[in-house]
Design a protein around this motif. Structure first.
Motif, short mmCIF file in Angstrom:
data_model
loop_
_atom_site.label_atom_id
_atom_site.label_comp_id
_atom_site.label_asym_id
_atom_site.label_seq_id
_atom_site.Cartn_x
_atom_site.Cartn_y
_atom_site.Cartn_z
N SER A 7 0.90 -1.28 0.03
CA SER A 7 0.04 0.09 0.00
C SER A 7 0.63 1.23 0.04
CB SER A 7 -1.00 0.16 1.25
OG SER A 7 -0.12 0.09 2.46
N GLY A 8 0.30 2.38 -0.38
CA GLY A 8 1.12 3.61 -0.24
C GLY A 8 1.54 4.15 -1.55
N GLY A 9 1.06 3.42 -2.61
CA GLY A 9 1.51 4.16 -3.92
C GLY A 9 0.31 5.22 -4.36
N GLY A 10 0.74 6.08 -5.24
CA GLY A 10 -0.06 6.99 -5.95
C GLY A 10 0.68 8.02 -6.82
N LEU A 11 0.05 8.97 -7.21
CA LEU A 11 0.62 10.21 -8.06
C LEU A 11 1.29 11.05 -7.38
CD1 LEU A 11 0.89 11.27 -10.88
CD2 LEU A 11 -1.26 12.59 -10.37
N VAL A 12 2.74 11.26 -7.74
CA VAL A 12 3.39 12.34 -6.93
C VAL A 12 4.12 13.27 -7.85
CG1 VAL A 12 5.34 10.82 -6.51
CG2 VAL A 12 4.84 12.86 -4.85
N GLN A 13 4.62 14.58 -7.49
CA GLN A 13 5.11 15.29 -8.45
C GLN A 13 6.62 15.07 -8.31
OE1 GLN A 13 3.98 19.34 -7.75
NE2 GLN A 13 2.24 19.12 -8.87
N PRO A 14 7.50 15.26 -9.51
CA PRO A 14 8.81 15.13 -9.08
C PRO A 14 9.28 15.83 -8.09
CG PRO A 14 8.30 15.40 -11.25
CD PRO A 14 6.95 15.65 -10.68
N GLY A 15 10.33 15.06 -7.19
CA GLY A 15 10.77 15.64 -6.27
C GLY A 15 10.13 15.35 -4.74
N GLY A 16 8.97 14.93 -5.12
CA GLY A 16 8.07 14.38 -3.96
C GLY A 16 8.41 13.02 -3.29
N SER A 17 7.61 12.68 -2.32
CA SER A 17 8.05 11.65 -1.61
C SER A 17 6.78 10.86 -1.31
CB SER A 17 8.40 11.86 -0.04
OG SER A 17 9.60 12.58 -0.05
N LEU A 18 6.98 9.31 -1.33
CA LEU A 18 6.05 8.37 -0.93
C LEU A 18 6.46 7.57 0.18
CD1 LEU A 18 4.16 7.63 -4.44
CD2 LEU A 18 3.42 8.61 -2.45
N ARG A 19 5.70 6.97 0.80
CA ARG A 19 5.98 5.84 1.73
C ARG A 19 5.27 4.54 1.42
NH1 ARG A 19 5.15 5.00 8.10
NH2 ARG A 19 7.17 4.02 8.77
N LEU A 20 5.83 3.54 1.07
CA LEU A 20 5.16 2.31 0.65
C LEU A 20 5.12 1.45 1.88
CD1 LEU A 20 6.50 1.66 -3.09
CD2 LEU A 20 4.69 2.92 -2.26
N TYR A 107 12.60 -15.74 -4.12
CA TYR A 107 11.32 -15.13 -3.39
C TYR A 107 10.18 -15.89 -3.44
CZ TYR A 107 14.29 -11.27 -2.15
OH TYR A 107 15.23 -10.30 -1.79
N ASN A 108 9.68 -16.41 -2.19
CA ASN A 108 8.48 -17.39 -2.35
C ASN A 108 7.14 -16.70 -2.42
OD1 ASN A 108 11.02 -18.23 -0.04
ND2 ASN A 108 10.58 -19.84 -1.57
N TYR A 109 6.96 -15.54 -1.92
CA TYR A 109 5.75 -15.12 -1.67
C TYR A 109 6.07 -13.55 -2.27
CZ TYR A 109 5.42 -18.91 1.70
OH TYR A 109 5.33 -19.93 2.33
N TRP A 110 4.77 -13.42 -3.09
CA TRP A 110 4.67 -11.90 -3.71
C TRP A 110 3.57 -11.32 -3.29
CZ3 TRP A 110 8.63 -9.97 -6.87
CH2 TRP A 110 9.50 -10.68 -7.20
N GLY A 111 3.31 -9.88 -3.21
CA GLY A 111 2.34 -9.16 -3.18
C GLY A 111 1.84 -8.94 -4.59
N ARG A 112 0.64 -8.23 -4.64
CA ARG A 112 0.02 -7.73 -6.06
C ARG A 112 0.74 -6.51 -6.69
NH1 ARG A 112 -6.20 -9.71 -6.02
NH2 ARG A 112 -5.87 -11.98 -5.53
N GLY A 113 1.23 -5.53 -5.69
CA GLY A 113 1.90 -4.47 -6.42
C GLY A 113 1.21 -3.20 -5.98
N THR A 114 1.63 -2.10 -6.04
CA THR A 114 1.12 -0.81 -5.91
C THR A 114 1.68 0.13 -6.86
OG1 THR A 114 0.39 0.82 -4.23
CG2 THR A 114 2.66 -0.14 -3.89
N GLN A 115 0.94 0.88 -7.45
CA GLN A 115 1.21 1.59 -8.67
C GLN A 115 1.83 2.97 -8.14
OE1 GLN A 115 1.22 1.27 -12.26
NE2 GLN A 115 2.41 3.27 -12.09
N VAL A 116 3.05 3.49 -8.57
CA VAL A 116 3.67 4.65 -8.18
C VAL A 116 3.78 5.38 -9.72
CG1 VAL A 116 5.70 5.73 -7.38
CG2 VAL A 116 4.84 3.93 -6.27
N THR A 117 3.19 6.46 -9.64
CA THR A 117 3.56 7.42 -10.80
C THR A 117 4.13 8.68 -10.30
OG1 THR A 117 1.41 6.36 -11.92
CG2 THR A 117 2.31 8.52 -12.71
N VAL A 118 5.16 9.09 -11.05
CA VAL A 118 5.80 10.38 -10.58
C VAL A 118 5.76 11.44 -11.88
CG1 VAL A 118 7.93 11.60 -10.02
CG2 VAL A 118 7.54 9.15 -9.14
N SER A 119 4.96 12.24 -11.71
CA SER A 119 4.66 13.08 -13.04
C SER A 119 4.02 14.41 -12.46
CB SER A 119 3.59 12.27 -13.84
OG SER A 119 3.14 13.37 -14.90
N SER A 120 4.41 15.54 -13.34
CA SER A 120 3.70 16.78 -13.11
C SER A 120 2.73 17.07 -13.86
CB SER A 120 5.15 17.88 -13.41
OG SER A 120 5.48 17.74 -14.67
#
Length: 120
Positions: A7-20, A107-120
């Motif tokens: 969890s924690g993905g999303g859209l962020v501007q260049p230079g920004g931060s996210l915490r997954l 790696y034995n177990y995998w999550g489904r993933g979260t999208q991170v998009t960095v764009s202005s």
């Protein structure tokens, strides 16, 4: 049932931060290494970070100095703090667990993933 949920993905501007976050269900991370991977559109999956249950960490060259990997004391959640994000960080981010506590293991177990998009 063993599950990993990102969890924690999303859209962020260049230079920004996210915490997954990568949360475990059905097990704890004791005896496992937890890795973060990302896959950009049209590119191969890339191993970018890892932490084992002793706290040893690995960060790939493209993210070293900008990303930090850590875990909670209960060993049920792993965090990927991502700072100074650039458009090249865009992709789907996956967490995965490897038995044996070595980041180099399969790696034995995998999550489904979260999208991170960095764009202005």
């Amino acid at each position: 049932q063993v599950q990993l949920v990102e969890s924690g993905g999303g859209l962020v501007q260049p230079g920004g931060s996210l915490r997954l976050s990568c949360a475990a269900s059905g097990f704890t991370f004791v005896g496992y290494a937890i890795g973060w991977f990302r896959q950009a559109p049209g590119k191969n999956r890339e191993h970018i970070a890892c932490i084992n249950s002793h706290g040893a960490t690995f960060l790939s060259t493209p993210v070293s100095g900008r990303f930090t990997i850590s875990g909670n004391n209960a060993k049920t959640t792993i965090f990927l703090q991502m700072n100074s994000l650039t458009p090249s960080d865009t992709g789907v981010y996956f967490c995965a667990a490897a038995r044996g506590d070595y980041c180099e293991n399969d790696y034995n177990y995998w999550g489904r993933g979260t999208q991170v998009t960095v764009s202005s």
